[in-house]
Design a protein around this motif. Structure first.
Motif: not given
Length: 159
Positions: A59-63, A81-85
């Protein structure tokens, strides 16, 4: 000193502090640091904040930490990170979240430790350079120490 330096000292990590005079213009801070310190662009890394959505994304941004010689691939960050976008975080939000100003955002000593992804090219060097937490200040350290301290994922994330 900056929170990044304090964190390194607290954990007993070997590091160097490298200050340099920076120009008045807001431009590519990472390349400016490499030029000022006489370093290869591949060995100096910039810190970016990336928003992710969908999938198992946090949910938080990724560095994201990538060489200043490269462009970050949002598709590869999302995959790491296993995200779609994935998309760049708003600069004002990045400053609020990290506690640092744009051009001086360090992956170390942020207000909250976020998921961090280091580009796999960190493994090519014994020493890398990242922002020390303010414009005109870089820290040199072992990429192994950086990854360990941040519990970072190392993945291919550059285009």
């Amino acid at each position: 000193m900056t929170p990044a330096v304090v964190l390194m000292e607290k954990h007993g990590i070997a590091f160097g502090v490298h200050e340099y005079d920076r120009g008045d213009e807001l431009r590519d801070f990472g390349r400016e640091a490499a030029e000022a310190l006489g370093l290869a662009f591949d060995q100096v890394f910039k810190t970016l904040l990336v928003d992710t959505e969908g999938g198992d994304a946090p949910r938080d941004p990724v560095v994201v930490v990538v060489p200043v010689s490269c462009m970050v691939s949002m598709k590869l960050v999302a995959t790491a990170v296993g995200a779609k976008r994935a998309s760049m975080c708003d600069p004002d939000a990045a400053e609020r979240i990290t506690g640092y100003v744009v051009g001086g955002i360090s992956p170390l000593g942020q207000r909250k430790q976020l998921i961090t992804v280091l580009d796999e090219s960190v493994e090519l060097f014994d020493t890398i350079y990242v922002s020390g937490g303010r414009r005109g200040l870089d820290i040199s350290l072992s990429p192994t120490d950086l990854a360990g301290l941040l519990d970072a994922v190392v993945a291919p994330i550059t285009a």
